[in-house]
Scaffold this motif. Structure first.
Motif, PDB file in Angstrom:
ATOM      1  N   LEU A  91       0.809  -1.222   0.000  1.00  0.00           N
ATOM      2  CA  LEU A  91       0.000   0.000   0.000  1.00  0.00           C
ATOM      3  C   LEU A  91       0.843   1.274   0.000  1.00  0.00           C
ATOM      4  O   LEU A  91       0.678   2.158  -0.846  1.00  0.00           O
ATOM      5  CB  LEU A  91      -0.897  -0.038   1.241  1.00  0.00           C
ATOM      6  CG  LEU A  91      -1.938   1.059   1.367  1.00  0.00           C
ATOM      7  CD1 LEU A  91      -3.038   0.884   0.349  1.00  0.00           C
ATOM      8  CD2 LEU A  91      -2.529   1.060   2.773  1.00  0.00           C
ATOM      9  N   LEU A 239       1.444  -2.899   8.775  1.00  0.00           N
ATOM     10  CA  LEU A 239       0.800  -2.365   9.979  1.00  0.00           C
ATOM     11  C   LEU A 239       1.778  -2.333  11.145  1.00  0.00           C
ATOM     12  O   LEU A 239       1.818  -1.380  11.912  1.00  0.00           O
ATOM     13  CB  LEU A 239      -0.404  -3.220  10.363  1.00  0.00           C
ATOM     14  CG  LEU A 239      -1.644  -3.089   9.498  1.00  0.00           C
ATOM     15  CD1 LEU A 239      -2.774  -3.903  10.079  1.00  0.00           C
ATOM     16  CD2 LEU A 239      -2.061  -1.634   9.361  1.00  0.00           C
ATOM     17  N   ALA A 242       4.512   0.438  10.212  1.00  0.00           N
ATOM     18  CA  ALA A 242       4.022   1.816  10.112  1.00  0.00           C
ATOM     19  C   ALA A 242       3.363   2.276  11.400  1.00  0.00           C
ATOM     20  O   ALA A 242       3.328   3.469  11.683  1.00  0.00           O
ATOM     21  CB  ALA A 242       3.027   1.935   8.950  1.00  0.00           C
ATOM     22  N   LEU A 250       4.943   9.075  19.461  1.00  0.00           N
ATOM     23  CA  LEU A 250       3.978  10.156  19.712  1.00  0.00           C
ATOM     24  C   LEU A 250       3.743  10.298  21.220  1.00  0.00           C
ATOM     25  O   LEU A 250       3.703  11.408  21.757  1.00  0.00           O
ATOM     26  CB  LEU A 250       2.669   9.879  18.971  1.00  0.00           C
ATOM     27  CG  LEU A 250       1.549  10.897  19.199  1.00  0.00           C
ATOM     28  CD1 LEU A 250       1.999  12.309  18.825  1.00  0.00           C
ATOM     29  CD2 LEU A 250       0.308  10.522  18.394  1.00  0.00           C
ATOM     30  N   GLY A 355      -3.993   4.647   9.951  1.00  0.00           N
ATOM     31  CA  GLY A 355      -4.083   4.324  11.385  1.00  0.00           C
ATOM     32  C   GLY A 355      -4.164   5.552  12.267  1.00  0.00           C
ATOM     33  O   GLY A 355      -3.975   5.454  13.481  1.00  0.00           O
TER      34      GLY A 355
HETATM   35  C1  HEM Z   1       0.699   6.088   6.237  1.00  0.00           C
HETATM   36  C2  HEM Z   1       2.369   8.650  10.001  1.00  0.00           C
HETATM   37  C3  HEM Z   1       0.376   5.462  13.067  1.00  0.00           C
HETATM   38  C4  HEM Z   1      -0.652   2.601   9.335  1.00  0.00           C
HETATM   39  C5  HEM Z   1       1.263   7.086   7.004  1.00  0.00           C
HETATM   40  C6  HEM Z   1       1.824   8.306   6.480  1.00  0.00           C
HETATM   41  C7  HEM Z   1       2.308   9.008   7.523  1.00  0.00           C
HETATM   42  C8  HEM Z   1       2.037   8.252   8.722  1.00  0.00           C
HETATM   43  C9  HEM Z   1       3.030  10.344   7.483  1.00  0.00           C
HETATM   44  C10 HEM Z   1       1.869   8.716   4.999  1.00  0.00           C
HETATM   45  C11 HEM Z   1       3.106   8.171   4.325  1.00  0.00           C
HETATM   46  C12 HEM Z   1       3.295   8.709   2.932  1.00  0.00           C
HETATM   47  O1  HEM Z   1       2.517   9.556   2.463  1.00  0.00           O
HETATM   48  O2  HEM Z   1       4.288   8.305   2.298  1.00  0.00           O
HETATM   49  C13 HEM Z   1       1.976   7.998  11.152  1.00  0.00           C
HETATM   50  C14 HEM Z   1       2.190   8.504  12.496  1.00  0.00           C
HETATM   51  C15 HEM Z   1       1.629   7.602  13.359  1.00  0.00           C
HETATM   52  C16 HEM Z   1       1.061   6.536  12.558  1.00  0.00           C
HETATM   53  C17 HEM Z   1       2.915   9.801  12.826  1.00  0.00           C
HETATM   54  C18 HEM Z   1       1.551   7.606  14.852  1.00  0.00           C
HETATM   55  C19 HEM Z   1       1.595   8.696  15.569  1.00  0.00           C
HETATM   56  C20 HEM Z   1      -0.130   4.436  12.329  1.00  0.00           C
HETATM   57  C21 HEM Z   1      -0.839   3.300  12.857  1.00  0.00           C
HETATM   58  C22 HEM Z   1      -1.100   2.470  11.801  1.00  0.00           C
HETATM   59  C23 HEM Z   1      -0.581   3.116  10.608  1.00  0.00           C
HETATM   60  C24 HEM Z   1      -1.208   3.083  14.335  1.00  0.00           C
HETATM   61  C25 HEM Z   1      -1.812   1.143  11.765  1.00  0.00           C
HETATM   62  C26 HEM Z   1      -1.930   0.316  12.759  1.00  0.00           C
HETATM   63  C27 HEM Z   1      -0.344   3.301   8.197  1.00  0.00           C
HETATM   64  C28 HEM Z   1      -0.508   2.749   6.855  1.00  0.00           C
HETATM   65  C29 HEM Z   1      -0.120   3.755   5.960  1.00  0.00           C
HETATM   66  C30 HEM Z   1       0.271   4.889   6.770  1.00  0.00           C
HETATM   67  C31 HEM Z   1      -1.002   1.357   6.504  1.00  0.00           C
HETATM   68  C32 HEM Z   1      -0.114   3.678   4.439  1.00  0.00           C
HETATM   69  C33 HEM Z   1      -1.355   4.337   3.877  1.00  0.00           C
HETATM   70  C34 HEM Z   1      -1.354   4.417   2.352  1.00  0.00           C
HETATM   71  O3  HEM Z   1      -0.281   4.314   1.743  1.00  0.00           O
HETATM   72  O4  HEM Z   1      -2.437   4.576   1.786  1.00  0.00           O
HETATM   73  N1  HEM Z   1       1.384   7.086   8.381  1.00  0.00           N
HETATM   74  N2  HEM Z   1       1.305   6.812  11.236  1.00  0.00           N
HETATM   75  N3  HEM Z   1      -0.001   4.298  10.973  1.00  0.00           N
HETATM   76  N4  HEM Z   1       0.120   4.580   8.102  1.00  0.00           N
HETATM   77 FE1  HEM Z   1       0.583   5.743   9.660  1.00  0.00          FE
END
Ligand code: HEM
Length: 407
Positions: A91, A239, A242, A250, A355
């Protein structure tokens, strides 16, 4: 203009914000030669990059390797670790139309209703961890609360049985250390194989006997709605990577910001629900993900620079979130900003963090339960920072819960 910016300089890792301010002012789209990438630091430009999936692709594996670590390209590498399973899309590193299809399939596991249903359990685990932390001899906020909370919740969401939790923790630590913070490569490979195999079997089991956990919801759709086995295995690994350490950071970054601000801490004690505002402001002020990565699909004009096709671009979300053209007095930590929500800590556009609600729920629970249950907390000793320019957070945050005697 000659200007140098060393990402790995320990002083920059300790406090990157003065360097970001210089970049925004003097070289808002800066071409770094080693590593070879275009660093984008102003809010509007960062938002343009991460919202324009057509010109700024996320399919990093399509053109080469991770510029910070040329020997290893995580997405492709992870895919290959699934021996016998052909290369599949991930993804985070895919573009439309693949991304649209994958995101649609996995969104079912992250609906607001599904995530909200976890709140009571998140509160319960948080309260237990906070209470335990008050009984240990040398408490550490990362070891005792910020790290175990997201790990326990994601393991439960993925249906990992209690007797496999220790293995699961070891594997995910090995994988995350190797991928994100320069840990041992051998340990990472071992962990990745073990974890891929574990999820492979879990997915197969869920196909035979569908359950109501997250893996079940990923694989039990009908026809084109369901993920293939390889897609589901990859998504589970994503999962972990990320969502695990980012949430830990955080919580730790919020606690650190509050240590320096007794007035805000006092307000939280009187009004624990203000924890939500503190967590949102931390996402802006000192977010766990400082930089994202894209690759240009064509020559692009941005911020007065011409970026060639096929170039790596590093949108610095940590810098965008401190841009004074968007946030008044950006270096001040405030609970009452009218536009804190404009932060880009969870990205923007089609890859916006799936997430985010879960991460916020866990961090708010942690900060709120501390405010409710712990009468006194202060740092004790020096926190250990993660040595990464991309992932901002702490390995350890020793604390004392004993108020100094006042005479
Ligand atoms: C995507 C930050 C927590 C799952 C992202 C992206 C950021 C981010 C900046 C975008 C990446 C991009 O555009 O290249 C964060 C931060 C978190 C956090 C700062 C905690 C404070 C989580 C959690 C989960 C998660 C808890 C799942 C359990 C994902 C997934 C993507 C993603 C699957 C990909 C979405 C896509 O490509 O459509 N996250 N995340 N993240 N995050 Fe988080």
């Amino acid at each position: 203009m000659t200007y140098s910016f060393d990402f790995n300089d320990p002083a920059v890792i300790e406090n990157p914000y003065p360097s970001y301010a210089l970049l925004r002012e003097r070289a808002p789209v800066f071409h770094s030669l080693d590593p070879d990438l275009w660093i984008v630091s102003r809010y509007d430009d960062v938002r343009t990059v991460i919202r324009d999936a057509e010109r700024f692709s996320s399919a990093i594996s399509a053109i080469g390797s991770d510029p910070f670590n040329p020997t290893m390209n995580p997405p492709t590498w992870l895919t290959r670790s699934l021996s016998g399973i052909p290369a599949v899309r991930v993804l985070l590193t895919s573009d439309p139309p693949d991304h649209t299809m994958l995101r649609h399939k996995v969104s079912r596991a992250f609906t607001p209703r599904r995530i909200a249903a976890w709140e009571p359990r998140i509160r319960e685990v948080t309260a237990q961890l906070v209470d335990q932390m008050t009984t240990v001899r040398n408490p550490d906020l990362v070891r005792d609360l910020a790290a175990p909370l997201p790990a326990i919740i994601i393991a439960e969401m993925l249906g990992v049985p209690a007797d496999r939790r220790e293995d699961f923790k070891r594997w995910s630590d090995g994988l995350i250390d190797g991928l994100l913070t320069g840990g041992s490569r051998t340990a990472m490979i071992r962990s990745a194989i073990a974890i891929s195999w574990y999820f492979y079997r879990a997915v197969r089991r869920r196909r035979r006997a569908p359950g109501d956990d997250m893996i079940g919801s990923l694989v039990t759709g009908t026809g084109a709605e369901a993920l293939t086995t390889a897609e589901a295995v990859n998504f589970c690994i994503l999962l972990l990577v990320a969502g695990h350490e980012t949430t830990t950071n955080l919580i730790a970054n919020t606690a650190l910001a509050l240590f320096d601000r007794p007035d805000i801490r006092d307000r939280l004690r009187a009004e624990p629900v203000a924890a939500a505002a503190a967590v949102t402001e931390t996402l802006r002020f000192d977010g766990p993900a400082q930089a994202l990565l894209r690759v240009t699909t064509a020559e692009v004009e941005l911020g007065g620079a011409t970026i060639p096709a096929g170039a790596y671009v590093l949108p610095l979300v940590g810098s965008a979130n401190r841009d004074p053209s968007r946030f008044a007095d950006p270096d001040e930590f405030r609970l009452d900003r009218p536009n804190t929500q404009d932060h880009l800590a969870f990205g923007a556009g089609i890859h916006y963090c799936i997430g985010n609600a879960l991460a916020r729920m866990e961090a708010v629970a942690a900060i709120e339960e501390i405010a409710r249950r712990v009468p006194f907390m202060a740092p004790s000793g020096t926190p250990e920072r993660i040595a990464s320019p991309v992932l901002r957070g702490l390995r350890s945050l020793p604390i004392t819960l004993r108020a100094p005697h006042t005479s």
